[in-house]
Every structure is written in structure tokens, then in C-alpha cells.
Design a protein around this motif. Sequence first.
Motif, short mmCIF file in Angstrom:
data_model
loop_
_atom_site.label_atom_id
_atom_site.label_comp_id
_atom_site.label_asym_id
_atom_site.label_seq_id
_atom_site.Cartn_x
_atom_site.Cartn_y
_atom_site.Cartn_z
N GLY A 106 0.56 -1.20 -0.25
CA GLY A 106 0.49 -0.13 -0.06
C GLY A 106 0.64 1.45 -0.10
O GLY A 106 2.19 1.28 1.14
N SER A 107 0.31 1.79 -0.33
CA SER A 107 1.42 3.10 -0.53
C SER A 107 0.24 5.01 -0.96
O SER A 107 -0.78 4.28 -1.69
CB SER A 107 2.37 3.33 -2.42
N THR A 108 0.74 5.46 -0.34
CA THR A 108 -0.82 6.78 0.05
C THR A 108 0.68 7.92 -0.36
O THR A 108 1.67 8.09 0.38
CB THR A 108 -1.06 6.61 1.26
N GLU A 117 -4.05 7.36 -3.56
CA GLU A 117 -3.60 6.15 -3.43
C GLU A 117 -3.03 6.11 -4.47
O GLU A 117 -2.86 6.54 -6.08
CB GLU A 117 -4.70 4.86 -3.43
N GLY A 118 -1.58 4.96 -4.37
CA GLY A 118 -0.39 5.08 -5.70
C GLY A 118 -0.69 3.30 -5.88
O GLY A 118 -0.39 3.27 -4.96
N VAL A 201 6.78 6.65 -5.32
CA VAL A 201 5.15 6.15 -5.44
C VAL A 201 5.02 6.26 -6.86
O VAL A 201 5.12 7.74 -7.62
CB VAL A 201 4.03 5.79 -4.71
N ALA A 202 4.11 5.98 -8.05
CA ALA A 202 3.36 6.21 -8.79
C ALA A 202 2.61 6.47 -9.10
O ALA A 202 1.30 5.52 -8.16
CB ALA A 202 3.83 4.96 -10.44
N ALA A 208 -2.25 11.78 -10.66
CA ALA A 208 -1.53 12.62 -11.08
C ALA A 208 -2.00 13.70 -11.27
O ALA A 208 -0.80 14.52 -11.02
CB ALA A 208 -1.02 11.49 -12.17
N ARG A 209 -3.07 13.97 -12.04
CA ARG A 209 -3.13 15.53 -12.62
C ARG A 209 -3.36 16.15 -11.81
O ARG A 209 -2.86 17.20 -11.98
CB ARG A 209 -4.74 15.22 -13.12
#
Length: 446
Positions: A106-108, A117-118, A201-202, A208-209
Motif C-alpha cells: 500500500g502506497s499513499t 492511492e498509488g 510511488v506512481a 496524478a493530474r
Amino acid sequence: MSRRRRPLPTRPPRPVWTWLLPLLLVPLAVWGGIYWLNRPQNPPVQSGARARTVEQDWAQLRSFGPRPAGTPGHDQAASWLAAQLRALGYRVTEQPVELSRPFDEGSTLEVAGQRFEGAALYGSSGGEQTARLLRVPADASPELLEKLGAQSRLIVAPCGRLPWAEIADRVVRAGAAGLVLADLCPRGALQKLGNEPLPMVALRGEAARKVLKLSGQTATLRSDVTMRRVQGRNLIAARVGSAPQVLVGAHYDTVNDTVGANDNASGVLAVVDAARRVAGTALAEQLWFVLFDAEEDGLVGSRAFVRTYSPSLRGTRTMLNLDMVGVAARSLGVASDASELISAARAAHPPLRVFEDTLASSRVTFGRTLVFRGRSDHVSFKALGLRTLFLHRGLDAQYHAPGDAHLDPALVRETAEVVLVLTREVLRGPWTPRPPCGLTGRDCHY
């Protein structure tokens, strides 16, 4: 005068062996019976397995989904492939392969009261950092990063033409706290980083915008990446008692998020098809068919195979490695460091393209560096001093991407046919076994 009495003769004592021998023979007979009942045997060739097609095999393999080692799809695929090879009359040995793989838990990114969330970039180490966001161009040079004050900041960068690994490396060298990649580019290849020590993280889509517009805000980047020990397995299919005059192999694992149609279900299906074509024939007694695990994690499976089975390979004439043979990025080609194998390949199938497999790896043995060229499992066999031939159709546009979901069964069948024609050509040709390399490796000739 009294009659003289003579003592009657007595029977001599029974020799010990006359009663001990039967007692010894009983357990030996029992052991022999158990061994006979449990001796290694070739399973029967099943007519249903021989009647299967490449199309049917691909439909089943595709249904398991992505096949990275340690995932449910991987384990289902391995069990099914082993069952198919057994049904073709081969005894399948499942060699354990242990390795460590990263898993994104999990990546935030939390900024300005919003939570995005990423996904952790493959190869980043994870962690948590709080710092101000700094937006930089996709191709920001190290000099520009220094000029913009990237040190101790969370870098936000859009994707671009620069490889992600290069972006990550520049961010680390600039002393940044982490990287948020705004991935708005068309979904392309999985881009693995070089074990970077920062959270990276992506973000995609609307997240993203939005983040691209929040430069200067204080944010907290959390990326939970864990390294887990996972259990994989090589699948070794061979007739009982056979020696591998020729070894035919392909890797069956994939990278994350793709069913790996061309990379490398195509090679796996070609190996299975070749095994099917020779099932029950004399040629099957001279071949080993091996499906390697964890190639995408650094040739882990083929290296484990070579470590364990190197004594059995001293009489092997060549190793044929099939990787990405189901999409016509280019025509079917071969690469080898052995000129006699190239000649055999051309004699077996004149249309074969010959190419240079230039990616290099090395091994240091007692102060001497040995360089082996190649990008797939055949490299592990080069390190053993074995002749190898790499069959490959080139990198297609969906290499290591979610779009790698289609292959051409006709190309798979053509590859299997070429493998068997080439195998017969190799078996007919002259060959001198190479002696063992020895402990130091100084006697090896590559």
C-alpha cells in the motif's frame, strides 16, 4: 562275558547359516518388493494430452493470470504444466527455488487534506517521508535538480521519454526525500528500478493530474514495501533413466500485472508442444524439457538448476532456450557463441535469422572475471561451459507491459518444429564432451 556297548553317533550341531540365511532373505525380499513397487516409472502417455492444441494450452495458461513467483496464478500454472507433462509420459521433478521478491502493501500521498492511492515503483525500498512537494520536468538534469533545490524535497515529476530508473537515480543523487511519478503516459513496459532506498510511488489518472498542481505544499509520502521469501519451482520433465543429450527450456514466470503471452507463455507452449510431438518416441529418451522459474527476478531458477544438475549435464550437447517466440516482432532468430551450432541451425532451418545477444553479465572466479553475454536463462548454462542456442523473435511493443496478452499459435508451432529439426541436426553432428571445469574454474573454456 558282557557285551561291549558302543556309544551311538550323535548328529552334529546345525550350522548357524542354515537358519540365519532365511531370516536375512526375508527382509531383503520385502525390501526388494517395496522397491519394485515404488521404483521410478514413466507415466503412461494419455491420448487426451497428445490431442491437445497450442490454442487450448494457451487458453488454460492465460486463465491463471499473471505468474510472478509467489502468487496464486504462478502456483496454479506450475501445477497445471506439471500435470500436462506427466500426461505426455514424462516423469516430472519439481525442484524447489527460493527467492525474495518485493510486495507493495500500500502506497499513499497525503497533501492539502487529500489522500491519493498509488503504487510503489518496482525496485524502490519504501518508507515514509514528510516534505514539501517540488515539481520538476520529466527530463530534469542533475544540474537542474540542484538549481531548483531538490534536496530534502518530495519530487513530483511527470513521466516522459526518460526511463524511470534514470529519473529515480537522479532524484536520489540530488538528495531528495522521495519521488512521486505522475504516470499519465500510455501504459507501457514495467520499468524496474535499481533497489532505490527512498519511497517512490506512481500515481495515475485524476490523482496524478491533481498532484502536479500542488507543488510547494507539505505532503507525507508513505510506501509500504516488504521483501518476502517465496517458494518457486523448476519443472524438469524427462523419461526415467534418460540422459539429456539436448536440453530444451523456457521460463514460465512473468513480471507483475501481465499474463505474459509472449514473455514467456510463448516459449513455454513451444516446449510443451515439442514434448508432445516426441512423446512415446525414441527421441524423447534423449531430451530433457525444463520450465524455469524466476527468470524475471534474475535467472534464479536456471541458476539453481545448474547448481544442482551440473553433473548430469556433462554429456549434454546443447541447451536450447526459448524466450519470446510468439509475436513476430522480427522473424525467428538464433544467437550462440558456438559457430558449429549456428551452422547446424542454418542447416536445420535456412530462414533462421542470426543475431547478437549483447547484454553482458560476469562472474568473478579466483580473481578472474568471466563475461557471459545474454539476457535469458541460457546465460546460466554458459557459466557452466555448455553450448547454448537462444531462440527469440525480438522485443515487441508490449514487452513487460499489461498489453502482453496475445500470441500467435502458428508461430509457437513453428518454433516447436524448428526445435525438433534442430535437435536432430545437433544429435547427428560431431561433438566432443568437455571435461569438468574443476574447483577453481581455471580449466573452463567458454
